[in-house]
Design a protein around this motif. Sequence first.
Motif, PDB file in Angstrom:
ATOM      1  N   GLN A 175       0.822  -1.209   0.000  1.00 42.74           N
ATOM      2  CA  GLN A 175       0.000   0.000   0.000  1.00 42.74           C
ATOM      3  C   GLN A 175       0.854   1.256   0.000  1.00 42.74           C
ATOM      4  OE1 GLN A 175      -3.618   0.314   2.212  1.00 42.74           O
ATOM      5  NE2 GLN A 175      -3.727  -1.880   2.604  1.00 42.74           N
ATOM      6  N   ILE A 176       1.985   1.221   0.704  1.00 44.18           N
ATOM      7  CA  ILE A 176       2.884   2.371   0.678  1.00 44.18           C
ATOM      8  C   ILE A 176       3.401   2.598  -0.742  1.00 44.18           C
ATOM      9  CG2 ILE A 176       5.166   3.200   1.411  1.00 44.18           C
ATOM     10  CD1 ILE A 176       4.632   1.945   4.129  1.00 44.18           C
ATOM     11  N   GLU A 177       3.765   1.514  -1.426  1.00 42.90           N
ATOM     12  CA  GLU A 177       4.315   1.615  -2.783  1.00 42.90           C
ATOM     13  C   GLU A 177       3.305   2.147  -3.786  1.00 42.90           C
ATOM     14  OE1 GLU A 177       5.690  -2.233  -3.798  1.00 42.90           O
ATOM     15  OE2 GLU A 177       7.555  -2.069  -2.651  1.00 42.90           O
ATOM     16  N   THR A 178       2.022   1.924  -3.530  1.00 43.65           N
ATOM     17  CA  THR A 178       0.998   2.297  -4.506  1.00 43.65           C
ATOM     18  C   THR A 178       0.180   3.521  -4.096  1.00 43.65           C
ATOM     19  OG1 THR A 178      -0.548   0.710  -3.481  1.00 43.65           O
ATOM     20  CG2 THR A 178       0.783  -0.071  -5.326  1.00 43.65           C
ATOM     21  N   HIS A 179       0.351   3.979  -2.856  1.00 42.20           N
ATOM     22  CA  HIS A 179      -0.426   5.120  -2.382  1.00 42.20           C
ATOM     23  C   HIS A 179       0.095   6.405  -3.039  1.00 42.20           C
ATOM     24  CE1 HIS A 179      -2.215   8.093   0.304  1.00 42.20           C
ATOM     25  NE2 HIS A 179      -3.025   7.140   0.736  1.00 42.20           N
ATOM     26  N   GLU A 180      -0.818   7.198  -3.564  1.00 38.96           N
ATOM     27  CA  GLU A 180      -0.439   8.391  -4.319  1.00 38.96           C
ATOM     28  C   GLU A 180       0.427   9.347  -3.496  1.00 38.96           C
ATOM     29  OE1 GLU A 180       0.010  10.529  -7.632  1.00 38.96           O
ATOM     30  OE2 GLU A 180      -1.092   8.643  -7.492  1.00 38.96           O
ATOM     31  N   ARG A 181       0.139   9.443  -2.203  1.00 36.54           N
ATOM     32  CA  ARG A 181       0.854  10.410  -1.373  1.00 36.54           C
ATOM     33  C   ARG A 181       2.185   9.871  -0.850  1.00 36.54           C
ATOM     34  NH1 ARG A 181      -1.572  13.655   3.903  1.00 36.54           N
ATOM     35  NH2 ARG A 181       0.313  14.846   4.381  1.00 36.54           N
ATOM     36  N   PHE A 182       2.248   8.561  -0.566  1.00 34.70           N
ATOM     37  CA  PHE A 182       3.409   8.009   0.132  1.00 34.70           C
ATOM     38  C   PHE A 182       4.392   7.250  -0.763  1.00 34.70           C
ATOM     39  CE2 PHE A 182       0.050   7.947   3.525  1.00 34.70           C
ATOM     40  CZ  PHE A 182       0.566   9.019   4.240  1.00 34.70           C
ATOM     41  N   LYS A 183       3.996   6.899  -1.996  1.00 35.95           N
ATOM     42  CA  LYS A 183       4.828   6.021  -2.814  1.00 35.95           C
ATOM     43  C   LYS A 183       6.169   6.631  -3.203  1.00 35.95           C
ATOM     44  CE  LYS A 183       2.613   7.304  -7.210  1.00 35.95           C
ATOM     45  NZ  LYS A 183       1.807   6.793  -8.362  1.00 35.95           N
ATOM     46  N   SER A 184       6.282   7.947  -3.157  1.00 36.59           N
ATOM     47  CA  SER A 184       7.539   8.600  -3.535  1.00 36.59           C
ATOM     48  C   SER A 184       8.373   8.995  -2.308  1.00 36.59           C
ATOM     49  CB  SER A 184       7.256   9.837  -4.383  1.00 36.59           C
ATOM     50  OG  SER A 184       6.429  10.759  -3.674  1.00 36.59           O
ATOM     51  N   MET A 194      13.728   1.996   6.322  1.00 38.28           N
ATOM     52  CA  MET A 194      13.903   1.697   4.901  1.00 38.28           C
ATOM     53  C   MET A 194      14.084   3.001   4.139  1.00 38.28           C
ATOM     54  SD  MET A 194       9.958   0.637   3.951  1.00 38.28           S
ATOM     55  CE  MET A 194       8.573   1.715   4.354  1.00 38.28           C
ATOM     56  N   LYS A 195      14.540   2.883   2.914  1.00 38.09           N
ATOM     57  CA  LYS A 195      14.681   4.075   2.078  1.00 38.09           C
ATOM     58  C   LYS A 195      14.471   3.704   0.621  1.00 38.09           C
ATOM     59  CE  LYS A 195      19.723   3.836   1.435  1.00 38.09           C
ATOM     60  NZ  LYS A 195      20.993   4.582   1.556  1.00 38.09           N
ATOM     61  N   SER A 196      13.982   4.656  -0.151  1.00 39.85           N
ATOM     62  CA  SER A 196      13.827   4.452  -1.584  1.00 39.85           C
ATOM     63  C   SER A 196      14.736   5.392  -2.374  1.00 39.85           C
ATOM     64  CB  SER A 196      12.367   4.662  -2.000  1.00 39.85           C
ATOM     65  OG  SER A 196      11.929   5.967  -1.672  1.00 39.85           O
ATOM     66  N   ASN A 197      15.342   6.334  -1.679  1.00 42.33           N
ATOM     67  CA  ASN A 197      16.278   7.268  -2.299  1.00 42.33           C
ATOM     68  C   ASN A 197      17.697   6.825  -1.956  1.00 42.33           C
ATOM     69  OD1 ASN A 197      17.915   9.430  -3.079  1.00 42.33           O
ATOM     70  ND2 ASN A 197      16.455  10.995  -2.413  1.00 42.33           N
TER      71      ASN A 197
END
Length: 202
Positions: free
Chosen positions: A51-60, A165-168
């Motif tokens: 849900q985090i990966e696909t949520h418009e506000r949180f995915k980035s 965790m981090k995505s950047n």
Amino acid sequence: MGTFGMMKNKGYIIAGLEVENQSIIFTNMHLPHGNSNKTRRLKALNSLLTQIETHERFKSFDVGFVLGDFNFRCHIDKEVLHRILKNVKFDFNKLKPFDEYYERADKENLPVIKHKKMESVDEKLRKLKEQAITFPPTYKYEMKANTYRISYKHTPSYTDRIFHMKSNKDVLIEPICYSSCFDLYGSDHKPVYAQYQIRLPN
């Protein structure tokens, strides 16, 4: 079953903030309890990450913290564990192979789930990192005491955790400390806390 048997107390809540144009999210969650509910817990955690990966506000998001009562169990003989817990100099990080989250860990101490239906779950869980555990199991204590409740149902376990965790890839997360509040007596759990230093890209 929740508060007074009426309110549900399993689930999660996500909050986010921005610091110098970098997105940081915090998720607090409470996973299913019970010694036999490992798969339910891991699937629920996987659902959250999806849900985090696909949520418009949180995915980035750039940096994320996932914390709460995961109800992970320690699968080790109770008597052996109780003898270990009496040794104040014991390296508690050595309990990691018996911890439900890490019991099938690979050489990098990342969770590995040997089940075809759980392969996608495994891949997502690998994004979560945790500092070394250097404190005693946080559950299950006698109320208003620092002694564990001994019963056939409960083995002292690390149910209360903080993951990051981090995505950047340009963000650096430096762990500073991770411990429990051993002197608090308001629950059969001991709360945990962690400190990090986050270096954001220019």
